[in-house]
Scaffold this active site. Structure first.
Site, short mmCIF file in Angstrom:
data_model
loop_
_atom_site.label_atom_id
_atom_site.label_comp_id
_atom_site.label_asym_id
_atom_site.label_seq_id
_atom_site.Cartn_x
_atom_site.Cartn_y
_atom_site.Cartn_z
N SER A 637 0.84 -1.19 0.00
CA SER A 637 0.00 0.00 0.00
C SER A 637 0.88 1.25 0.00
O SER A 637 1.66 1.44 -0.93
CB SER A 637 -0.97 -0.03 1.18
N ASP A 712 -8.96 -4.58 -6.84
CA ASP A 712 -8.71 -3.59 -5.79
C ASP A 712 -9.53 -2.34 -6.06
O ASP A 712 -9.38 -1.70 -7.10
CB ASP A 712 -7.21 -3.25 -5.77
N HIS A 744 -7.73 -5.04 -1.96
CA HIS A 744 -6.49 -4.41 -1.48
C HIS A 744 -5.82 -5.21 -0.37
O HIS A 744 -4.61 -5.22 -0.25
CB HIS A 744 -6.80 -3.00 -1.00
#
Length: 771
Positions: A637, A712, A744
């Site tokens: 991330s 995602d 995600h």
């Protein structure tokens, strides 16, 4: 908010070896030794079975019994919680513990409830809430402690504890979301088809409180950025006396509608989504109050009559009723997030709000959930970073400061409970050390702060509604999550789940090889202190040289270097058993260190963060047992973004990097998060360009692995495909692994087994193959 998605993955950040000309100056900033900042956690006893990737993700969970959804019944007689099954750690039933006897038992088997497919709206909402699993995922206590409301698969169930009966409530056709009991337990409210409904539990009469929802109009629902970035998952709020409900009405007409491809193994799903990308339009938002008696709706003016700022391009992050149900408060935030105003409006004069508190910043004002209106005096508690650290303040209802409850160069985490009768304010914070979360209390009238919690580690208390008794959800590096019941001074009254790592515990056979890190401090280029953790290989031989994996997040509102138990660390334990040193450093921009530490990154991301990670690598090079030629960095991330930025901007520091689900161009991310740190693209074009990874692609040499979930909906897959294309155009060799259907957080045992096996194989080939 991308950081909260890291349920399992460490923040990703790539660092590369320092350019020789910078080494001397940076070495001067490095502490000569790692300095202990807290009492080291004790290593665990147990077997020495090597940890495998498959066991990391299998059931029963290595952490043992780790309940979620902890609550105390309003009468304080029961502790309730959700616990995963031994054969399926992701399937939750509802359990209880009798406070007097200490006995635990199954309260409700989730098999008694329907298990239908979730709606797309509910799937998205759960993704924003970070709720993963099956069975019972939410429940709500009735005020009399005799019943529970349980949402399940779009239906609502009323569970009576008097006769243990489960009744499906008559809520009509459609999927109910955001359901809850009213404050006194007479009604159930929920959202369906973008409108607000109320069910009278006595008469079973169902009423639609709004009727114009549909298409771009959503009533009582939180917009995307409110859910993802503001920690506001709802769009409606009950008055304490149940006479009215405040709610938001959002109009998404102006928000750009994009077609997002979710790629699955058996096909592609085209999803239409109104996504407010940085610099683009947000929703138009209004705040209304609907009365239960006649369903009349009146609208709140969001600015004072004499206010010069009449902009509608604003955020409404918080709404709270006052205890008497005659006044409503709301927090008004400017789009640039430099301004946050707490406003108060009388129910009989909704067009005349008054500003109680103004917060201002040249960078941004952080949001929190620490507003609390007192019942026994005309005052409220408010949290603010106005002096550089988050602290608690007591104001009267005219907005005049009465007293500063906490102060100092340390941060309050959260306001936890207020005992007005005894005159105590309970809160969690970092007064003793930034790497632990402790429970404290301070007199409501102001005075000395007292520490309530005892053990070194992370404390997350859950207080009863009407008494100073709390559940302590505690964990540390050597203690998986355990739950105990405590009195007002921290005295332990009972165990709810001791979760001791002893014979029979899922972790016991592996605990003898579990490594506890060494904590330390380094200095950033501006002199600020950086916290670090270092895990040594097992077995460790000081005469050998070991390759290093730097695990990083690096983004705001997150912290990796803590004395805490984390499932993210399972892969760390696997790596140290494979002969790696694992190092972590919380760079500037990270949480719980004050505004000076955090706001260094304003208007230019990926600069100070990368420089700090370089300082970490320079320290590693000073260690005799580190193989300085074989250092990799791994993050997910924001950490994936850090990994790319570090590898591309400083290729002499890292031999290899793993970047998971990275943001690569901040113009692709949402308004509230991105503009908080970078400003509006029109006013900071150079900052957006410098904060993107693409100007630095040409510097890439070798040793990159990227992975991304192909469905995602947070950090869109496009972020990675753009990098793929840029590297291919440059003729650069790299590796990628994309996961059909994955979001995600990369959930699922099979997905994680494949992912971690792939990461381990990549690291071995990059860092060990030359030996």
């Amino acid at each position: 908010m991308i950081k909260n998605r890291l349920t399992w993955f460490p923040a990703c950040s790539l660092k590369v070896r320092a350019v020789p000309l910078l080494i001397a100056s940076q070495m001067a900033m490095i502490s000569t030794a790692m300095i202990s900042t807290t009492t080291p956690a004790l290593a665990m006893e147990g077997g020495k079975l090597p940890l495998t990737i498959e066991r990391m993700n299998a059931s029963p969970a290595l952490a043992g019994t780790s309940p979620r959804g902890l609550k105390l019944s309003p009468d304080g007689l029961r502790v309730t919680y959700l616990a995963g099954r031994k054969d399926n750690q992701s399937f939750y039933d509802l359990w209880q513990m009798d406070v007097k006897s200490g006995e635990s038992s199954l309260l409700l088997n989730a098999d008694k409830l329907a298990t239908n497919e979730l709606s797309d709206e509910e799937k998205a909402r759960r993704e924003r809430q970070r709720i993963y699993g099956e069975g019972i995922m939410e429940y709500f206590w009735a005020d009399d402690s005799q019943a529970l409301l349980i949402p399940a698969s779009g239906n609502l169930y009323y569970f009576s504890l008097t006769d243990n009966s489960v009744t499906q409530l008559p809520i009509g056709e459609g999927f109910a979301t955001d359901a809850r009991l009213s404050p006194k337990g007479h009604f159930v409210s929920f959202v369906r088809d973008q409108n607000l409904y109320v069910l009278d539990l006595a008469t079973k009469k169902l009423q639609a409180m709004t009727t114009d929802g549909g298409g771009a109009i959503k009533n009582a629902m939180a917009e995307f950025v409110a859910q993802e970035e503001m920690d506001r998952m709802t769009g409606y709020w009950w008055a304490p006396d149940e006479s009215a409900i405040a709610f938001t009405r959002i109009d998404e007409s102006a928000v750009e509608q994009v077609t997002r491809n979710e790629i699955y193994a058996d096909g592609i799903k085209l999803t239409e989504q109104r996504y407010p990308a940085a610099g683009k339009n947000n929703v138009d938002i209004a705040l209304g109050v609907v009365t239960l008696k006649d369903k009349a709706i009146n609208w709140v003016s969001l600015r004072e009559e004499n206010s010069k700022d009449k902009s509608k391009d604003i955020y409404l992050p918080r709404v709270d009723w006052l205890p008497d149900s005659k006044y409503l408060s709301f927090q008004w935030q400017s789009r640039d997030q430099h301004q946050l105003d707490l406003q108060l409006v009388a129910l009989d004069a909704l067009t005349k709000p008054k500003t109680l508190v103004k917060e201002r910043s040249d960078a941004w004002v952080n949001l929190n959930n620490d507003l609390h209106f007192l019942k026994q005096q005309s005052a409220f508690i408010w949290a603010s970073e106005r002096d550089g650290f988050n602290h608690l303040y007591l104001f009267d209802l005219k907005g005049k400061l009465k007293t500063k409850l906490t102060q100092g160069e340390w941060a309050v985490d959260e306001l936890e409970y207020i005992d007005e009768t005894a005159g105590w304010v309970y809160f969690t914070g970092r007064k003793d050390t930034p790497i632990e979360k402790q429970l404290y209390r301070v007199p409501l009238a102001g005075g000395k702060v007292e520490r309530v919690s005892k053990q070194a580690g992370m404390h997350n208390p859950v207080f009863a509604d009407n008494q100073s008794v709390y559940l302590d959800y505690f964990n540390s590096l050597s203690q998986p999550p355990q739950i105990s019941l405590h009195g007002d001074k921290g005295q332990q009254l009972a165990w709810v789940e001791q979760n001791a790592v002893k014979q029979g515990h899922p972790l016991y056979d592996y605990a003898g090889l579990w490594q506890i890190p060494e904590f330390g401090e380094l200095k950033a280029e501006d002199g600020q202190v950086l916290q670090t953790r270092l895990f040594k290989p097992v077995p460790f031989d000081a005469s050998k040289k070991y390759p290093v994996v730097v695990r990083v997040y690096g983004g705001p509102h997150a912290q990796l270097v803590t004395n805490s138990w984390s499932e993210q660390d399972y892969f760390t334990q696997y790596l140290v058993q494979q002969g790696y040193v694992v190092f972590q450093l919380d760079n500037r921009g990270s949480a719980h260190r004050g505004t000076q530490f955090e706001q260094v990154i304003y208007r230019h991301l990926g600069e100070a963060e990368v420089n700090d990670q370089k300082v970490g690598v320079e320290y590693l090079r000073s260690l005799a047992f580190v193989d300085a030629d074989n250092v990799a960095i791994y993050g997910h991330s924001y950490g994936g973004y850090m990994a790319l930025m570090s590898l591309f901007k400083a290729p002499d520091y890292f031999k290899a990097a793993i970047s998971g689900a990275p943001v690569t161009d901040w113009r692709l991310y949402d308004t509230h998060y991105t503009e908080r740190y970078l400003g509006h693209p029109e006013g900071n074009e150079k900052g957006y360009e410098a904060s993107s990874v693409f100007p630095y692609v040409k510097n890439y040499q070798a040793g990159l692995l990227m992975y991304h979930g192909m469905a995602d909906d947070n950090v869109l897959f496009e972020n990675s495909t753009r990098v793929y294309k840029a590297l291919q155009d440059e003729g650069k060799l790299f590796q990628m692994i994309d996961y059909p259907g994955s979001k995600h957080s990369m959930r699922g045992e099979k997905v994680r087994n494949h992912l971690y096996r792939s990461l381990a194989d990549f690291l071995d080939r990059q860092l060990k193959s030359a030996k």
